[in-house]
Design an enzyme around this catalytic site. Structure first.
Site, PDB file in Angstrom:
ATOM      1  N   LYS A  56       0.863  -1.165   0.000  1.00 58.40           N
ATOM      2  CA  LYS A  56       0.000   0.000   0.000  1.00 58.40           C
ATOM      3  C   LYS A  56       0.901   1.216   0.000  1.00 58.40           C
ATOM      4  CE  LYS A  56      -3.386   1.987   3.190  1.00 58.40           C
ATOM      5  NZ  LYS A  56      -2.597   3.164   3.517  1.00 58.40           N
ATOM      6  N   ASN A  68       6.385   6.529  -1.489  1.00 53.96           N
ATOM      7  CA  ASN A  68       7.594   5.826  -1.936  1.00 53.96           C
ATOM      8  C   ASN A  68       8.429   5.272  -0.786  1.00 53.96           C
ATOM      9  OD1 ASN A  68       7.038   6.433  -4.652  1.00 53.96           O
ATOM     10  ND2 ASN A  68       7.857   8.491  -4.346  1.00 53.96           N
ATOM     11  N   ARG A  69       7.777   4.978   0.335  1.00 55.07           N
ATOM     12  CA  ARG A  69       8.453   4.395   1.512  1.00 55.07           C
ATOM     13  C   ARG A  69       9.497   5.335   2.136  1.00 55.07           C
ATOM     14  NH1 ARG A  69       4.519   1.562   0.929  1.00 55.07           N
ATOM     15  NH2 ARG A  69       4.501  -0.696   0.693  1.00 55.07           N
ATOM     16  N   LEU A  70       9.428   6.627   1.801  1.00 53.85           N
ATOM     17  CA  LEU A  70      10.354   7.594   2.406  1.00 53.85           C
ATOM     18  C   LEU A  70       9.662   8.184   3.642  1.00 53.85           C
ATOM     19  CD1 LEU A  70      13.190   8.249   1.426  1.00 53.85           C
ATOM     20  CD2 LEU A  70      12.304  10.343   0.422  1.00 53.85           C
TER      21      LEU A  70
END
Ligand code: FMN
Length: 293
Positions: A89, A270-272
């Site tokens: 997600k 973006n998982r940042l």
């Protein structure tokens, strides 16, 4: 396509640029952009006439609605357990900046907890409690937060179950809250100690009678021959305490986990992700540092 159009050179644009559709106006604007493409290319005057149109032209009655339910366009939701590696997600709800974070982590926790309450989450006070034996073997389970303030985070349990035994050997523990719908996690590290008998008594009295009797009936974390044995014990206790107040068992009560560090995690695109770590500097002071995602 070049031959049909009498053109030469590159037909498709190099590469692509993907963006998440955030809301209905963004969705409508994107639809309009796609519909206008053949018009801009000079192929058709009216977007409705374009035969390869995959979408409807935006008109109030026919405009497709953007799904905003979880599992909508932002989530990949496979149906089979074997597809678990595809379950992902994108986190886009919110950010956590140093400037917006409260200097005191208890107040920051209060803010997030109140937002979890307002979001109507399922058991927002459920938290994973990790403990470890003196030999360093960890264990974890879910318990319910029953209070928090500057002194720490309180939960109630049997003092003689596995977690009770481990906390006796090693008072270090970690609490983890996961508020998925808000794309947030809070991790609290510290040491747990028993709350006062008066505090445990007060909470115990607030519990339903059935729960108070069950606290007596269960030797938490020990083996039992069958469910029947537990129910029989409970019936015996109901008879024993009929018409009487049920006192708190001496082996049941609260712990307060006094935090040394609290990390607030906010999922980002973006998982940042954003991670702010508060560390106690003693005397009620706290430092705030950012961790890499
Ligand atoms: C949502 C939820 C809430 C729970 N709340 C508590 C609680 O507040 N206290 C408790 O002792 N166990 C609670 N439990 C049960 C614990 O997870 C665990 O099974 C039990 O405390 C025994 O743990 P132990 O053997 O590690 O001591 C809860 C379980 C769930 C799923």
């Amino acid at each position: 396509a070049n031959r049909i159009l009498g053109k030469r050179g590159q037909f498709w644009q190099e590469d692509y640029f993907d963006r998440y559709i955030r809301d209905q106006p963004h969705f409508d604007a994107t639809l309009e952009y796609i519909n206008q493409n053949p018009v801009k290319a000079g192929l058709y005057r009216n977007p409705q006439d374009w035969p390869f149109r995959g979408t409807t032209t935006p008109e109030p009655s026919t405009t497709p609605r953007l799904s905003t339910t979880p599992g909508g366009p932002r989530a990949s939701r496979p149906q089979k357990a074997s597809d678990v590696s595809n379950l992902r997600k994108e986190y886009i709800r919110d950010g956590l900046k140093e400037d917006d974070a409260h200097p005191n982590p208890i107040e920051q926790f209060r803010k997030w907890f109140e937002e979890a309450l307002a979001a109507n989450l399922h058991e927002p006070n459920a938290m994973t409690l990790a403990t470890a034996s003196s030999g360093g073997k960890p264990s974890a389970r879910v318990v319910l937060l029953k209070g928090f303030d500057e002194r720490g985070f309180v939960f109630y349990t049997n003092y003689e179950g596995r977690k009770g035994r481990e906390l006796k050997e090693n008072s270090y523990c970690t609490l983890v809250f996961y508020w998925g719908e808000l794309e947030r996690q809070v991790r609290i590290e510290g040491r747990a100690s028993r709350v006062s008998a008066e505090e445990s008594d007060e909470y115990y009295r607030s519990r339903p009678r059935g729960s108070r009797l069950s606290a007596w009936a269960s030797e938490q974390s020990r083996l039992v021959a069958g469910r029947g044995a537990l129910e029989e014990r409970l019936r015996g206790l109901e008879d024993e305490y009929e018409g009487r107040e049920v006192p708190r068992p001496p082996f049941w009560g609260g712990y307060r986990a006094e935090p040394e560090a609290i990390e607030f995690w906010q999922g980002r695109e973006n998982r940042l992700h954003d991670r702010l770590l508060y560390r106690s500097s003693g005397g009620g002071g706290w430092s705030i540092e950012r961790l890499q995602p």
